[in-house]
Design an enzyme around this catalytic site. Structure first.
Site, mmCIF file in Angstrom:
data_model
loop_
_atom_site.group_PDB
_atom_site.id
_atom_site.type_symbol
_atom_site.label_atom_id
_atom_site.label_comp_id
_atom_site.label_asym_id
_atom_site.label_seq_id
_atom_site.Cartn_x
_atom_site.Cartn_y
_atom_site.Cartn_z
ATOM 1 N N LYS A 17 87.803 66.801 53.294
ATOM 2 C CA LYS A 17 86.424 66.959 53.133
ATOM 3 C C LYS A 17 86.083 68.152 54.052
ATOM 4 O O LYS A 17 86.344 68.396 55.316
ATOM 5 C CB LYS A 17 85.750 65.551 53.929
ATOM 6 C CG LYS A 17 86.094 64.506 52.988
ATOM 7 C CD LYS A 17 85.302 63.290 53.707
ATOM 8 C CE LYS A 17 85.642 62.073 52.974
ATOM 9 N NZ LYS A 17 85.016 60.823 53.627
ATOM 10 N N ASP A 146 89.491 61.199 67.278
ATOM 11 C CA ASP A 146 88.519 59.959 66.766
ATOM 12 C C ASP A 146 88.942 59.074 67.753
ATOM 13 O O ASP A 146 88.226 57.955 67.894
ATOM 14 C CB ASP A 146 89.267 59.599 65.659
ATOM 15 C CG ASP A 146 88.259 59.350 64.510
ATOM 16 O OD1 ASP A 146 87.071 59.783 64.752
ATOM 17 O OD2 ASP A 146 88.481 58.730 63.447
ATOM 18 N N ASP A 281 88.960 49.503 45.952
ATOM 19 C CA ASP A 281 87.317 50.223 46.069
ATOM 20 C C ASP A 281 86.174 48.680 46.186
ATOM 21 O O ASP A 281 86.592 47.931 45.095
ATOM 22 C CB ASP A 281 87.079 50.843 44.904
ATOM 23 C CG ASP A 281 85.690 51.730 45.122
ATOM 24 O OD1 ASP A 281 84.885 50.866 45.216
ATOM 25 O OD2 ASP A 281 85.782 52.945 44.838
ATOM 26 N N CYS A 282 85.598 48.829 47.031
ATOM 27 C CA CYS A 282 84.770 47.568 47.165
ATOM 28 C C CYS A 282 83.794 47.572 46.151
ATOM 29 O O CYS A 282 83.395 46.372 45.499
ATOM 30 C CB CYS A 282 84.066 47.607 48.607
ATOM 31 S SG CYS A 282 83.563 46.252 49.293
ATOM 32 N N GLY A 329 81.005 54.053 54.205
ATOM 33 C CA GLY A 329 80.444 53.972 52.735
ATOM 34 C C GLY A 329 80.204 52.684 52.409
ATOM 35 O O GLY A 329 79.134 52.562 51.795
ATOM 36 N N GLU A 332 76.992 51.201 54.560
ATOM 37 C CA GLU A 332 76.020 51.880 54.383
ATOM 38 C C GLU A 332 75.233 51.445 53.055
ATOM 39 O O GLU A 332 74.127 51.538 52.830
ATOM 40 C CB GLU A 332 75.828 53.244 54.533
ATOM 41 C CG GLU A 332 76.243 53.888 55.506
ATOM 42 C CD GLU A 332 76.696 55.479 55.802
ATOM 43 O OE1 GLU A 332 76.309 56.147 54.795
ATOM 44 O OE2 GLU A 332 77.363 56.005 56.729
ATOM 45 N N ASN A 333 75.965 51.069 52.010
ATOM 46 C CA ASN A 333 75.596 50.874 50.655
ATOM 47 C C ASN A 333 75.656 49.585 50.276
ATOM 48 O O ASN A 333 75.230 49.194 49.042
ATOM 49 C CB ASN A 333 76.451 51.936 49.667
ATOM 50 C CG ASN A 333 76.078 53.191 50.238
ATOM 51 O OD1 ASN A 333 74.801 53.683 50.137
ATOM 52 N ND2 ASN A 333 76.938 54.123 50.409
ATOM 53 N N GLU A 384 79.795 62.135 60.882
ATOM 54 C CA GLU A 384 80.523 62.970 61.775
ATOM 55 C C GLU A 384 81.003 64.202 61.700
ATOM 56 O O GLU A 384 81.004 64.958 62.808
ATOM 57 C CB GLU A 384 81.990 62.443 61.074
ATOM 58 C CG GLU A 384 82.066 60.565 61.255
ATOM 59 C CD GLU A 384 83.163 59.770 60.610
ATOM 60 O OE1 GLU A 384 84.209 59.545 61.184
ATOM 61 O OE2 GLU A 384 83.199 60.019 59.182
#
Length: 399
Positions: A17, A146, A281-282, A329, A332-333, A384
């Site tokens: 990223k 981190d 993947d949720c 991710g 937040e969603n 971040e």
């Protein structure tokens, strides 16, 4: 747009990223996402002013190749010479670093020494640094650890119940991760609540493919779920989280696996993927669970139950709880994950307003608990990249 741009690189085990941040405004000038970098299907997607362009990385299936493609994109848009410094997210900084640091050879040696503590992440982080040094010679590079945010944890929270000799010799302790996210989210949550951060007993759940939870008191980390490595704690996308250490000896003795195979299984084939036998993947699992997929249903049940248990335990570290914050991710969603988790916690006074929970997604922040409810429950999107850019500018002397 100013001439003082910061390039932020976040290299994962198979991803990159990148973001170019304007030091003056904090806005993102250009971003990129490199995916599947260790495979022949590697691609990188660039985003400039909302216009996305995907480019295959054929023959360049590594972080260095992705950074090279990013360099080409920067030159195409006339941004290369405006980059003044490069900031890197570093997964594991060990015991030494309690704050971000300018990268020199001594720092590189320390990061290499920490590879056994974060075998999936630190090698990728180091690859990103080396690629940046090659493509941007002479520019300062800054490492943002981190783990550094959690150096304020008290001894009772970070000490493992193993012999002292081992703890000292191998720096064997709880370190914690997602600290850069916590540093951004905590003051943002305090701003939304209209209270000083130091006055809020806050629990933050950073939920993504990797997930952790942190207790914050007086503005500082006092406990967290990830430990010596990022595998401990919550159920994650492919990581098992908490598990009986006896699993290692049992599987090596009875399943014909060696330690490396067990480690790979617990890091890359467990978690939501392992339980569901469908996906890490949720979003995929939520859809499948609604359609009756038993593995998906169980995976989400285990995940949210474990998360709720950890939230309750973190209240001990804080001495109570004034605010629960969801970020990352998933945090937040996913209104369903938030609602299911909080449903276990009404004994702590935690509740969710259904309408607010539906609205606070896709970048929207705010309170999702009823107006007359205390403690508060919030959603705060993390940033971040901005935190890394700010640290980088400060250490590089870019005003």
């Amino acid at each position: 747009m100013s001439d003082q741009l910061i390039l932020v690189l976040n290299c994962g085990s198979s991803s990159l990223k990148g973001a170019v941040i304007d030091r003056k405004s904090g806005s993102v000038v250009l971003s990129c996402l490199g995916e599947r970098l260790t495979t022949p299907e590697a691609v990188i997607t660039f985003n400039k002013d909302g216009n996305k362009r995907q480019v295959p990385l054929s023959g360049r299936n590594c972080h260095a190749g992705a950074v090279g493609m990013l360099l080409n994109e920067l030159e195409k848009h006339g941004l290369h010479d405006r980059i003044k410094a490069i900031g890197h997210r570093i997964a594991h900084g060990g015991e030494k670093y309690s704050e971000s640091v300018l990268i020199d050879q001594a720092v590189m040696d320390e990061l290499n020494a920490c590879i056994p503590l974060a075998p999936l992440h630190n090698p990728a982080n180091i690859s990103g640094i080396l690629a940046a040094q090659e493509h941007f010679p002479g520019l300062p590079n800054v490492g943002v650890m981190d783990t550094s945010f959690h150096q304020t944890m008290p001894e009772r929270a970070y000490t493992y119940a193993v012999p002292r000799e081992l703890r000292k010799k191998y720096a064997f302790r709880r370190y914690g991760f997602h600290g850069t996210s916590m540093r951004y989210v905590a003051p943002e949550a305090a701003r939304i609540l209209g209270k000083p951060l130091e006055d809020i007993r806050m629990i933050i759940a950073h939920l993504g493919n990797g997930a952790s939870i942190t207790a914050i008191k007086n503005g500082k980390s006092v406990d967290t779920s990830m430990g010596f490595t990022p595998i401990e704690g919550l159920v994650m996308g492919t990581r098992c989280g908490d598990i009986d250490p006896g699993v290692y000896s049992y599987l090596t003795s009875h399943a014909g696996m060696d330690v490396a195979q067990v480690d790979e299984m617990l890091n890359k084939k467990s978690g939501l993927l392992g339980i569901s036998e469908l996906s890490n993947d949720c979003r995929t699992l939520e859809i499948a669970a609604d359609e009756g997929h038993e593995g998906a249903r169980l995976a989400l049940e285990v995940m949210t139950y474990r998360l709720a248990k950890y939230i309750a335990s973190m209240a001990v570290g804080c001495g109570g709880v004034d605010a629960l914050v969801f970020t990352g991710g998933i945090g937040e969603n996913s209104r369903n994950i938030r609602a299911k988790t909080v449903s276990y916690l009404d004994f702590l006074g935690l509740h969710i307003d259904t309408k607010a929970n539906m609205e606070k997604r896709y970048g929207n922040s705010g309170i999702i608990s009823p107006t007359d409810s205390s403690p508060a429950v919030l959603v705060v999107p993390t940033n971040e990249e901005l935190m890394i850019a700010c640290d980088t500018a400060e250490l590089a002397g870019i005003l």
